[in-house]
Scaffold this motif. Structure first.
Motif, PDB file in Angstrom:
ATOM      1  N   SER A 194       5.293  66.497  57.151  1.00  0.00           N
ATOM      2  CA  SER A 194       4.429  66.897  56.204  1.00  0.00           C
ATOM      3  C   SER A 194       2.934  66.912  56.336  1.00  0.00           C
ATOM      4  O   SER A 194       2.111  67.542  55.836  1.00  0.00           O
ATOM      5  CB  SER A 194       4.753  66.080  54.919  1.00  0.00           C
ATOM      6  OG  SER A 194       3.982  64.636  55.052  1.00  0.00           O
ATOM      7  N   GLY A 195       2.582  66.266  57.465  1.00  0.00           N
ATOM      8  CA  GLY A 195       1.314  66.094  57.859  1.00  0.00           C
ATOM      9  C   GLY A 195       0.384  64.954  57.071  1.00  0.00           C
ATOM     10  O   GLY A 195      -0.577  64.711  57.229  1.00  0.00           O
ATOM     11  N   LYS A 196       1.074  64.284  55.865  1.00  0.00           N
ATOM     12  CA  LYS A 196       0.410  63.384  55.099  1.00  0.00           C
ATOM     13  C   LYS A 196       0.189  62.220  55.686  1.00  0.00           C
ATOM     14  O   LYS A 196      -1.047  61.623  55.616  1.00  0.00           O
ATOM     15  CB  LYS A 196       1.253  62.912  53.874  1.00  0.00           C
ATOM     16  CG  LYS A 196       1.667  64.248  52.957  1.00  0.00           C
ATOM     17  CD  LYS A 196       2.489  63.884  51.950  1.00  0.00           C
ATOM     18  CE  LYS A 196       3.031  65.084  50.860  1.00  0.00           C
ATOM     19  NZ  LYS A 196       3.778  64.751  49.794  1.00  0.00           N
ATOM     20  N   GLU A 197       0.763  61.690  56.433  1.00  0.00           N
ATOM     21  CA  GLU A 197       0.570  60.415  57.235  1.00  0.00           C
ATOM     22  C   GLU A 197      -0.503  60.873  58.292  1.00  0.00           C
ATOM     23  O   GLU A 197      -1.538  59.893  58.607  1.00  0.00           O
ATOM     24  CB  GLU A 197       1.639  59.895  58.086  1.00  0.00           C
ATOM     25  CG  GLU A 197       2.835  59.313  57.139  1.00  0.00           C
ATOM     26  CD  GLU A 197       3.802  60.407  56.684  1.00  0.00           C
ATOM     27  OE1 GLU A 197       4.576  59.867  55.922  1.00  0.00           O
ATOM     28  OE2 GLU A 197       3.325  61.652  57.066  1.00  0.00           O
ATOM     29  N   MET A 198      -0.570  61.880  58.937  1.00  0.00           N
ATOM     30  CA  MET A 198      -1.672  62.289  59.995  1.00  0.00           C
ATOM     31  C   MET A 198      -2.808  62.366  59.137  1.00  0.00           C
ATOM     32  O   MET A 198      -4.166  61.984  59.525  1.00  0.00           O
ATOM     33  CB  MET A 198      -1.603  63.709  60.440  1.00  0.00           C
ATOM     34  CG  MET A 198      -0.111  63.559  61.372  1.00  0.00           C
ATOM     35  SD  MET A 198      -0.001  65.371  62.115  1.00  0.00           S
ATOM     36  CE  MET A 198      -1.297  65.563  62.982  1.00  0.00           C
ATOM     37  N   LEU A 199      -2.983  62.942  57.816  1.00  0.00           N
ATOM     38  CA  LEU A 199      -4.323  63.125  57.145  1.00  0.00           C
ATOM     39  C   LEU A 199      -4.616  61.643  56.690  1.00  0.00           C
ATOM     40  O   LEU A 199      -5.993  61.606  56.617  1.00  0.00           O
ATOM     41  CB  LEU A 199      -4.009  63.780  55.979  1.00  0.00           C
ATOM     42  CG  LEU A 199      -3.705  65.392  56.080  1.00  0.00           C
ATOM     43  CD1 LEU A 199      -3.365  66.223  54.875  1.00  0.00           C
ATOM     44  CD2 LEU A 199      -5.069  65.977  56.666  1.00  0.00           C
ATOM     45  N   ALA A 200      -3.789  60.795  56.529  1.00  0.00           N
ATOM     46  CA  ALA A 200      -3.996  59.119  56.326  1.00  0.00           C
ATOM     47  C   ALA A 200      -4.936  58.700  57.306  1.00  0.00           C
ATOM     48  O   ALA A 200      -5.985  57.988  57.281  1.00  0.00           O
ATOM     49  CB  ALA A 200      -2.891  58.451  55.972  1.00  0.00           C
ATOM     50  N   CYS A 201      -4.678  59.029  58.559  1.00  0.00           N
ATOM     51  CA  CYS A 201      -5.281  58.606  59.762  1.00  0.00           C
ATOM     52  C   CYS A 201      -6.601  59.177  59.817  1.00  0.00           C
ATOM     53  O   CYS A 201      -7.490  58.754  60.354  1.00  0.00           O
ATOM     54  CB  CYS A 201      -4.466  58.928  61.262  1.00  0.00           C
ATOM     55  SG  CYS A 201      -2.995  58.133  61.213  1.00  0.00           S
ATOM     56  N   LEU A 202      -6.611  60.733  59.680  1.00  0.00           N
ATOM     57  CA  LEU A 202      -7.810  61.318  59.635  1.00  0.00           C
ATOM     58  C   LEU A 202      -8.891  60.620  58.709  1.00  0.00           C
ATOM     59  O   LEU A 202      -9.860  60.206  58.995  1.00  0.00           O
ATOM     60  CB  LEU A 202      -7.614  62.823  59.141  1.00  0.00           C
ATOM     61  CG  LEU A 202      -8.921  63.535  58.763  1.00  0.00           C
ATOM     62  CD1 LEU A 202      -9.663  64.067  59.846  1.00  0.00           C
ATOM     63  CD2 LEU A 202      -8.585  64.896  58.176  1.00  0.00           C
ATOM     64  N   GLN A 203      -8.426  60.279  57.477  1.00  0.00           N
ATOM     65  CA  GLN A 203      -9.526  59.838  56.423  1.00  0.00           C
ATOM     66  C   GLN A 203      -9.925  58.344  56.875  1.00  0.00           C
ATOM     67  O   GLN A 203     -11.039  58.054  56.719  1.00  0.00           O
ATOM     68  CB  GLN A 203      -8.713  59.573  54.992  1.00  0.00           C
ATOM     69  CG  GLN A 203      -9.556  59.175  53.935  1.00  0.00           C
ATOM     70  CD  GLN A 203     -10.810  60.279  53.628  1.00  0.00           C
ATOM     71  OE1 GLN A 203     -10.523  61.411  53.612  1.00  0.00           O
ATOM     72  NE2 GLN A 203     -11.815  59.620  53.547  1.00  0.00           N
ATOM     73  N   TYR A 204      -8.973  57.656  57.405  1.00  0.00           N
ATOM     74  CA  TYR A 204      -9.363  56.357  57.934  1.00  0.00           C
ATOM     75  C   TYR A 204     -10.418  56.583  58.913  1.00  0.00           C
ATOM     76  O   TYR A 204     -11.476  55.667  58.955  1.00  0.00           O
ATOM     77  CB  TYR A 204      -7.963  55.582  58.542  1.00  0.00           C
ATOM     78  CG  TYR A 204      -8.280  54.309  59.288  1.00  0.00           C
ATOM     79  CD1 TYR A 204      -8.717  53.047  58.897  1.00  0.00           C
ATOM     80  CD2 TYR A 204      -8.498  54.494  60.680  1.00  0.00           C
ATOM     81  CE1 TYR A 204      -8.834  52.166  59.436  1.00  0.00           C
ATOM     82  CE2 TYR A 204      -8.780  53.098  61.201  1.00  0.00           C
ATOM     83  CZ  TYR A 204      -9.063  51.898  60.659  1.00  0.00           C
ATOM     84  OH  TYR A 204      -9.272  50.781  61.168  1.00  0.00           O
ATOM     85  N   MET A 205     -10.282  57.387  59.980  1.00  0.00           N
ATOM     86  CA  MET A 205     -11.108  57.398  60.849  1.00  0.00           C
ATOM     87  C   MET A 205     -12.724  57.914  60.386  1.00  0.00           C
ATOM     88  O   MET A 205     -13.728  57.514  60.792  1.00  0.00           O
ATOM     89  CB  MET A 205     -10.955  58.604  61.996  1.00  0.00           C
ATOM     90  CG  MET A 205      -9.786  58.041  63.146  1.00  0.00           C
ATOM     91  SD  MET A 205     -10.070  56.224  63.525  1.00  0.00           S
ATOM     92  CE  MET A 205     -11.675  56.374  64.317  1.00  0.00           C
ATOM     93  N   ILE A 206     -12.466  58.751  59.333  1.00  0.00           N
ATOM     94  CA  ILE A 206     -13.998  59.291  58.655  1.00  0.00           C
ATOM     95  C   ILE A 206     -14.559  58.034  57.919  1.00  0.00           C
ATOM     96  O   ILE A 206     -15.611  57.693  57.994  1.00  0.00           O
ATOM     97  CB  ILE A 206     -13.565  60.309  57.805  1.00  0.00           C
ATOM     98  CG1 ILE A 206     -13.131  61.563  58.531  1.00  0.00           C
ATOM     99  CG2 ILE A 206     -14.702  60.788  57.084  1.00  0.00           C
ATOM    100  CD1 ILE A 206     -12.866  62.892  57.922  1.00  0.00           C
ATOM    101  N   ASP A 207     -13.502  57.387  57.308  1.00  0.00           N
ATOM    102  CA  ASP A 207     -14.179  55.944  56.560  1.00  0.00           C
ATOM    103  C   ASP A 207     -14.747  55.146  57.337  1.00  0.00           C
ATOM    104  O   ASP A 207     -15.813  54.640  57.163  1.00  0.00           O
ATOM    105  CB  ASP A 207     -13.039  55.329  55.754  1.00  0.00           C
ATOM    106  CG  ASP A 207     -12.447  56.492  54.500  1.00  0.00           C
ATOM    107  OD1 ASP A 207     -13.240  57.331  54.187  1.00  0.00           O
ATOM    108  OD2 ASP A 207     -11.452  56.233  54.024  1.00  0.00           O
ATOM    109  N   GLN A 208     -14.048  55.023  58.626  1.00  0.00           N
ATOM    110  CA  GLN A 208     -14.597  53.896  59.491  1.00  0.00           C
ATOM    111  C   GLN A 208     -15.918  54.345  60.112  1.00  0.00           C
ATOM    112  O   GLN A 208     -16.657  53.497  60.556  1.00  0.00           O
ATOM    113  CB  GLN A 208     -13.499  53.684  60.615  1.00  0.00           C
ATOM    114  CG  GLN A 208     -12.535  52.927  60.138  1.00  0.00           C
ATOM    115  CD  GLN A 208     -12.678  51.542  59.724  1.00  0.00           C
ATOM    116  OE1 GLN A 208     -13.165  50.538  60.397  1.00  0.00           O
ATOM    117  NE2 GLN A 208     -12.450  51.105  58.337  1.00  0.00           N
ATOM    118  N   SER A 209     -16.089  55.524  60.037  1.00  0.00           N
ATOM    119  CA  SER A 209     -17.306  56.143  60.863  1.00  0.00           C
ATOM    120  C   SER A 209     -18.656  55.734  60.136  1.00  0.00           C
ATOM    121  O   SER A 209     -19.895  55.804  60.556  1.00  0.00           O
ATOM    122  CB  SER A 209     -17.508  57.589  60.942  1.00  0.00           C
ATOM    123  OG  SER A 209     -17.329  58.243  59.906  1.00  0.00           O
ATOM    124  N   THR A 210     -18.498  55.218  58.933  1.00  0.00           N
ATOM    125  CA  THR A 210     -19.661  54.949  58.069  1.00  0.00           C
ATOM    126  C   THR A 210     -19.526  53.435  57.272  1.00  0.00           C
ATOM    127  O   THR A 210     -20.346  53.097  56.665  1.00  0.00           O
ATOM    128  CB  THR A 210     -19.855  55.915  56.934  1.00  0.00           C
ATOM    129  OG1 THR A 210     -18.932  56.032  56.196  1.00  0.00           O
ATOM    130  CG2 THR A 210     -20.383  57.185  57.554  1.00  0.00           C
TER     131      THR A 210
END
Length: 367
Positions: A194-210
């Motif tokens: 579904s790609g949903k878990e991948m998007l959770a990883c994406l969001q994590y990295m974006i959140d961590q960047s700030t």
């Protein structure tokens, strides 16, 4: 239907190196080969999960992608302007006056000396690597030990696993990418269709960047993130790849004939980013004619599709095998704007097209 062009050789050269796997395990129903019993990675540390062969340093016959250096020398790409594009460069390899350094707000990209061009994409990069699981979001992160070296931001590869696989199934490959300066955020799930878990990883990295106090704060290049995955995860990376926060997609032996893990069969028609697809002619699980060909014909984005002669469905496991070089070149091309890596795929150079054992096809949107 989109027009296609093809080039390159497709002889029966066998690959060497990169075929070791854990005996008795399986992926998408296929049995692994016997593989090495332990092995070690060339870029540091024994493989923690055991049962893997050694990480090849030169790619083996038919496995490596080696391109000549740019005509102007290693720095011939010139400076990088504030928009993140490449500078003009001159024929002597000196700085081409390509513009001022990028803005510090992440909108412009990295300075031109952040990730110098390489000529062998199967060789380890200059960075030591580290990894760890983030239980809160079920992602395993592989990254350079030193993030943000020289004031540079690290681009990101978000990964979806094949059926029955975990990130430990690709330990050497992920460490290889991290050694080149990438952060790899791999979803822990074995059902990534579904790609949903991948998007959770994406969001994590974006959140961590700030995030204040995060080791990733100010060190993640959120403008250069790719969606990638293998088998069921190759289908999942198409699903996730519809997200506009990605800039490129790399699907490895994507399996689409059954909607595993919630894969949406209409995903190929919804693609918006340049796509590199890689497969093996001897794949009897995600058979190219039934799995990769429909994606190639339906996705309305620029596509380059490379098929390696004799490679099975399991080629990418552990160290990437014959696929490691082209995938590394793709990520350097799209996420680091590496002009030498661009020549692996772009016409008229397309050095991958002339590599023994490879058949490369382009759709009509690929320029």
């Amino acid at each position: 239907m989109i027009g296609v062009t093809a080039c390159g050789s497709n002889n029966s050269d066998n690959k060497s190196g990169g075929t070791g796997a854990a005996a008795g395990s399986f992926n998408n129903g296929g049995a692994f080969g016997s593989g090495g019993s332990s092995g070690s990675q060339s870029n540091g540390g024994a493989v923690s999960s055991g049962g893997f062969g050694a990480f090849p340093t030169n790619g083996g016959a038919g496995g490596g992608i080696v391109v000549p250096p740019p005509s102007g020398g290693s720095s011939g790409g010139g400076g990088v302007p504030s928009t993140g594009g490449n500078g003009s460069g001159d024929s002597t390899g000196t700085d081409g006056g390509g513009g001022a350094p990028p803005a510090t707000d992440g909108g412009g990209g990295n300075p031109s000396n952040c990730f110098p061009s390489v000529t062998d994409y199967t060789a380890a990069g200059p960075f030591m690597t580290t990894s760890g699981d983030v239980a809160s979001v079920q992602c395993t992160i592989f990254a350079p030990t030193t993030l943000g070296a020289n004031g540079c931001k690290n681009p990101v590869i978000v990964w979806g696993n094949g059926t029955f696989n975990t990130p430990s199934s690709y330990t050497a490959l992920f460490n290889h990418w991290a050694s080149h300066g990438f952060i790899v955020a791999a979803a822990d799930t074995s059902n990534s269709g579904s790609g949903k878990e991948m998007l959770a990883c994406l969001q994590y990295m974006i959140d961590q960047s700030t995030a204040s106090g995060s080791p990733y704060a100010g060190k993640v290049d959120t403008k250069h993130i790719a969606s990638s995955g293998y088998s069921q995860g190759g289908a999942g990376c198409l699903e996730a790849g519809e997200d506009p926060r990605f800039v490129a997609v790399a699907a490895v032996s994507p399996f689409i004939t059954i909607s595993l893990g919630g894969y949406d069969t209409t995903s190929p028609t919804k693609q918006t980013h340049p796509l590199f697809m890689i497969s093996g002619s001897a794949d009897t699980v995600a058979v190219p004619a039934q799995n990769q060909q429909p994606i190639f014909m339906e996705a309305m984005v620029p596509i380059v599709w490379a098929t390696h002669a004799g490679s099975s469905h399991l080629e990418v496991l552990n160290n990437g095998g014959a696929y490691a070089g082209p995938l590394t070149a793709w990520f350097r091309y799209k996420l680091m704007e590496d002009p030498a890596a661009a020549k692996v795929f772009e016409k008229p150079d397309c050095t991958l097209c002339s590599q023994s054992g490879w058949m490369v096809q382009f759709n009509s949107l690929w320029k």
